[in-house]
Design a protein around this motif. Structure first.
Motif, PDB file in Angstrom:
ATOM      1  N   LEU A   1       4.878   7.407   3.528  1.00  0.00           N
ATOM      2  CA  LEU A   1       4.243   7.283   2.535  1.00  0.00           C
ATOM      3  C   LEU A   1       4.771   7.621   1.231  1.00  0.00           C
ATOM      4  O   LEU A   1       5.951   8.338   1.232  1.00  0.00           O
ATOM      5  N   PRO A   2       4.109   7.206   0.003  1.00  0.00           N
ATOM      6  CA  PRO A   2       5.058   7.644  -1.277  1.00  0.00           C
ATOM      7  C   PRO A   2       5.455   9.040  -1.518  1.00  0.00           C
ATOM      8  O   PRO A   2       6.582   9.050  -1.963  1.00  0.00           O
ATOM      9  N   GLN A   3       4.525   9.857  -0.990  1.00  0.00           N
ATOM     10  CA  GLN A   3       4.964  11.181  -1.482  1.00  0.00           C
ATOM     11  C   GLN A   3       6.233  11.535  -0.786  1.00  0.00           C
ATOM     12  O   GLN A   3       6.765  12.528  -0.934  1.00  0.00           O
ATOM     13  N   GLN A   4       6.845  10.908   0.252  1.00  0.00           N
ATOM     14  CA  GLN A   4       8.062  11.299   0.856  1.00  0.00           C
ATOM     15  C   GLN A   4       9.046  10.779   0.023  1.00  0.00           C
ATOM     16  O   GLN A   4      10.449  10.945   0.558  1.00  0.00           O
ATOM     17  N   VAL A   5       8.899   9.940  -0.933  1.00  0.00           N
ATOM     18  CA  VAL A   5       9.980   9.417  -1.712  1.00  0.00           C
ATOM     19  C   VAL A   5      10.260  10.601  -2.635  1.00  0.00           C
ATOM     20  O   VAL A   5       9.674  11.166  -3.558  1.00  0.00           O
TER      21      VAL A   5
ATOM     22  N   ARG B   1       0.868  -1.393   0.118  1.00  0.00           N
ATOM     23  CA  ARG B   1       0.185  -0.108   0.109  1.00  0.00           C
ATOM     24  C   ARG B   1       1.015   1.138   0.023  1.00  0.00           C
ATOM     25  O   ARG B   1       0.452   2.306   0.312  1.00  0.00           O
ATOM     26  N   GLY B   2       2.062   0.933  -0.083  1.00  0.00           N
ATOM     27  CA  GLY B   2       2.946   2.087  -0.282  1.00  0.00           C
ATOM     28  C   GLY B   2       3.366   2.885   1.313  1.00  0.00           C
ATOM     29  O   GLY B   2       3.812   3.911   1.246  1.00  0.00           O
ATOM     30  N   VAL B   3       3.271   2.123   2.291  1.00  0.00           N
ATOM     31  CA  VAL B   3       3.532   2.479   3.615  1.00  0.00           C
ATOM     32  C   VAL B   3       4.687   1.621   4.295  1.00  0.00           C
ATOM     33  O   VAL B   3       4.695   0.518   4.082  1.00  0.00           O
ATOM     34  N   TYR B   4       5.616   2.556   4.649  1.00  0.00           N
ATOM     35  CA  TYR B   4       6.783   1.870   5.144  1.00  0.00           C
ATOM     36  C   TYR B   4       6.901   2.509   6.741  1.00  0.00           C
ATOM     37  O   TYR B   4       6.744   3.508   6.980  1.00  0.00           O
ATOM     38  N   HIS B   5       7.076   1.587   7.753  1.00  0.00           N
ATOM     39  CA  HIS B   5       6.837   1.772   9.218  1.00  0.00           C
ATOM     40  C   HIS B   5       8.021   2.707   9.829  1.00  0.00           C
ATOM     41  O   HIS B   5       7.889   3.605  10.357  1.00  0.00           O
TER      42      HIS B   5
ATOM     43  N   ASN C   1      22.428   8.004   6.045  1.00  0.00           N
ATOM     44  CA  ASN C   1      21.687   9.124   5.587  1.00  0.00           C
ATOM     45  C   ASN C   1      22.035   9.703   4.030  1.00  0.00           C
ATOM     46  O   ASN C   1      22.252  10.803   3.883  1.00  0.00           O
ATOM     47  N   LYS C   2      22.186   8.875   3.407  1.00  0.00           N
ATOM     48  CA  LYS C   2      22.368   9.168   1.769  1.00  0.00           C
ATOM     49  C   LYS C   2      21.076   8.353   1.078  1.00  0.00           C
ATOM     50  O   LYS C   2      21.249   8.417  -0.041  1.00  0.00           O
ATOM     51  N   GLY C   3      19.901   8.460   1.815  1.00  0.00           N
ATOM     52  CA  GLY C   3      18.811   7.848   1.087  1.00  0.00           C
ATOM     53  C   GLY C   3      18.856   6.482   1.116  1.00  0.00           C
ATOM     54  O   GLY C   3      19.759   5.743   1.151  1.00  0.00           O
ATOM     55  N   TYR C   4      17.687   5.727   1.290  1.00  0.00           N
ATOM     56  CA  TYR C   4      17.250   4.457   1.624  1.00  0.00           C
ATOM     57  C   TYR C   4      15.989   3.985   1.011  1.00  0.00           C
ATOM     58  O   TYR C   4      15.053   4.680   0.928  1.00  0.00           O
ATOM     59  N   ASP C   5      15.825   2.698   0.737  1.00  0.00           N
ATOM     60  CA  ASP C   5      14.794   1.827   0.203  1.00  0.00           C
ATOM     61  C   ASP C   5      13.981   1.524   1.555  1.00  0.00           C
ATOM     62  O   ASP C   5      14.565   0.818   2.267  1.00  0.00           O
ATOM     63  N   GLY C   6      12.621   2.223   1.799  1.00  0.00           N
ATOM     64  CA  GLY C   6      12.073   1.989   3.157  1.00  0.00           C
ATOM     65  C   GLY C   6      11.605   0.359   3.228  1.00  0.00           C
ATOM     66  O   GLY C   6      11.705  -0.071   4.372  1.00  0.00           O
ATOM     67  N   ALA C   7      11.337  -0.422   2.198  1.00  0.00           N
ATOM     68  CA  ALA C   7      10.991  -1.694   2.148  1.00  0.00           C
ATOM     69  C   ALA C   7      12.290  -2.663   2.593  1.00  0.00           C
ATOM     70  O   ALA C   7      12.130  -3.418   3.536  1.00  0.00           O
ATOM     71  N   LYS C   8      13.395  -2.147   2.099  1.00  0.00           N
ATOM     72  CA  LYS C   8      14.514  -3.056   2.630  1.00  0.00           C
ATOM     73  C   LYS C   8      15.128  -2.493   4.161  1.00  0.00           C
ATOM     74  O   LYS C   8      15.567  -3.394   4.811  1.00  0.00           O
ATOM     75  N   ALA C   9      14.931  -1.388   4.431  1.00  0.00           N
ATOM     76  CA  ALA C   9      15.011  -0.836   5.667  1.00  0.00           C
ATOM     77  C   ALA C   9      14.238  -1.554   6.727  1.00  0.00           C
ATOM     78  O   ALA C   9      14.816  -2.023   7.848  1.00  0.00           O
ATOM     79  N   ASP C  10      12.788  -1.614   6.430  1.00  0.00           N
ATOM     80  CA  ASP C  10      11.676  -2.308   7.325  1.00  0.00           C
ATOM     81  C   ASP C  10      12.407  -3.870   7.473  1.00  0.00           C
ATOM     82  O   ASP C  10      12.186  -4.415   8.595  1.00  0.00           O
TER      83      ASP C  10
END
Length: 469
Positions: free
Chosen positions: A169-173, A139-143, A196-205
């Protein structure tokens, strides 16, 4: 964890607070911007939890967009392993999230009491966690703050992911397709988030899920160091060792999840197909219901149409007295409605909230706590049978703040709840041990415990009737 006005015999209470159709009860937890209270729907009798946010603080810290994101996130996510949000309301000064009330406590408490879980039990919770996280990602949501403290259990032991305060949410990408906000709890956070160089929310979760699985099976963290720089070095190198009781297949999966290189880290789709993960796996069943965001738009309506607002009103009942707990309310303060955890010796398990019982009168209890807290460097504020203690010195996570409240269980028996409302949990643990040393003469002990104390040379019997949660 029940409403303070659940008993018809509570005529001594100062009053009840109503917000719309909900009657507010005791505080379940609090943070910098929000407080969570138990509540009851007076129309249906259903128990809920209500997260209350101060509008002024939100405006002052320019957090309207973040609050909107949190509400939208929880509205979008409807899954059996995610804490449900029913509705959102607002008054002129506050915002109210009406949430599913989960009675089984935190998964963290289960680890604390058992030390570690058997592999099959750990796998069961990990499967439910992955189900929830995978659904959120779809749903495009990363905890972004997954840890055992944010994983709740219902009365049937079903895992519920909670606390989307740090979700994205996706708009923060950004244009590079990555998230750029550093947040979360250091021990559970992925190396690329710290970078702090940017990250994939799914992989970080998923990294956080790997740390949680390790903790469930080991009973301790894979990355732990009192020095933050040293901790980060361990995380960057994935410097950890699985204990010998881990099965070979579990070790292999954890090492693939805790890969410090996000580009080679295993994906959730691969985790779900892993042989160790699939053992005894049951896919979740749920309905994709239509979601309306009308109530969100209404509470943030800039025209401030008062028709969209609720009124918080207090019904005065009688003279000030401690809140009275009936039998159900007392039982429901323990994990999973289990009385067995209520009066056990659990001093070593103090986390963010703990309780003790006393046969002294309520005024004496309040006076004793105040007298014990003042020499420890705490500013004390009293409000009837509630107290706020604020540490003068700044700790690892700001000033330690502690809230206490006295509840009447029987005519000559009181329960005192002491909980951390701000600051570091470890510092709260140390504070509580020191505080209770000064309260030994008011903590209630059974005859057997008094005999045990007399025969003990270390004098630890004063903490006999303590429960952690």
């Amino acid at each position: 964890m029940s409403s303070r006005s659940g008993s018809a015999g509570n005529s001594g209470n100062l009053g009840r607070t109503r917000v719309g159709k909900y009657e507010l009860g005791r505080t379940l937890g609090e943070g910098t911007f929000a407080k969570v209270k138990f509540a009851r729907n007076v129309e249906t009798g259903e128990n809920v939890a209500i997260k209350i946010i101060d509008k002024e603080k939100v405006m002052k810290h320019k957090m309207i967009a973040q609050i909107k994101r949190e509400i939208s996130t929880m509205k979008l996510v409807k899954h059996p392993n995610v804490n449900r949000m029913y509705e959102v309301m607002a008054s002129k000064t506050k915002i109210y999230f009406v949430l599913e009330f989960v009675t089984g406590g935190e998964l963290f408490d289960k680890i604390s009491s058992k030390g570690r879980l058997k592999e099959d039990e750990a796998r069961k919770y990990f499967q439910q966690l992955i189900n929830a996280v995978d659904y959120c990602h779809s749903r495009g949501v990363y905890h972004r703050d997954l840890k055992p403290e944010n994983l709740l259990l219902d009365a049937n032991g079903v895992l519920k992911v909670s606390d989307f305060g740090l979700s994205a949410l996706p708009q923060q990408v950004r244009e590079d397709g990555l998230l750029h906000t550093t947040c979360g709890t250091p021990n559970y956070v992925a190396p690329e988030v710290i970078n702090n160089k940017g990250y994939d929310g799914a992989k970080a979760d998923l990294w956080s899920c790997g740390v949680i699985l390790f903790v469930l099976m080991a009973g301790y963290l894979p990355f732990e160091d009192s020095n933050l720089v040293s901790l980060y070095k361990k995380i960057f190198k994935a410097d950890f060792t699985c204990p010998p009781w881990f099965s070979t297949s579990a070790k292999k999966l954890i090492k693939r999840i805790l890969d410090p290189n996000p580009s080679t880290r295993i994906m959730i789709a691969e985790v779900v197909e892993n042989d160790w993960f699939k053992k005894g796996y049951k896919a979740p069943t749920f309905e994709n219901a239509d979601v309306s965001l009308d109530d969100i738009h209404a509470i943030f309506d800039e025209s401030e149409d008062t028709r969209n607002l609720v009124v918080e009103r207090r019904e005065i009942i009688g003279p000030a007295a401690p809140v009275t707990m009936n039998a159900f309310e007392l039982i429901s303060t323990s994990q999973g409605l289990n009385l067995g955890t209520l009066f056990e010796k659990q001093m070593g398990l103090v986390n963010r909230k703990t309780r003790f019982t006393s046969k002294c009168n309520a005024n004496e209890i309040i006076s004793k706590i105040e007298a014990a807290a003042a020499p420890l460097g705490f500013d004390v504020k009293k409000n009837n049978y509630k107290m706020k203690l604020l540490g003068e010195k700044e700790g690892r996570k700001g000033h330690l703040a502690v809230a206490t409240e006295v509840f009447q269980v029987a005519p000559s028996l009181y329960m005192v709840e002491v909980r951390k409302s701000g600051g570091d949990t470890l510092e709260f643990h140390k504070f509580y041990k020191t505080l209770t040393a000064g309260l030994k003469d008011i903590v209630w002990k059974t005859i057997d415990e008094e005999k045990e104390e007399e025969g003990s040379s270390n004098g630890n019997g004063g903490a006999a009737a303590v429960v952690s949660s």
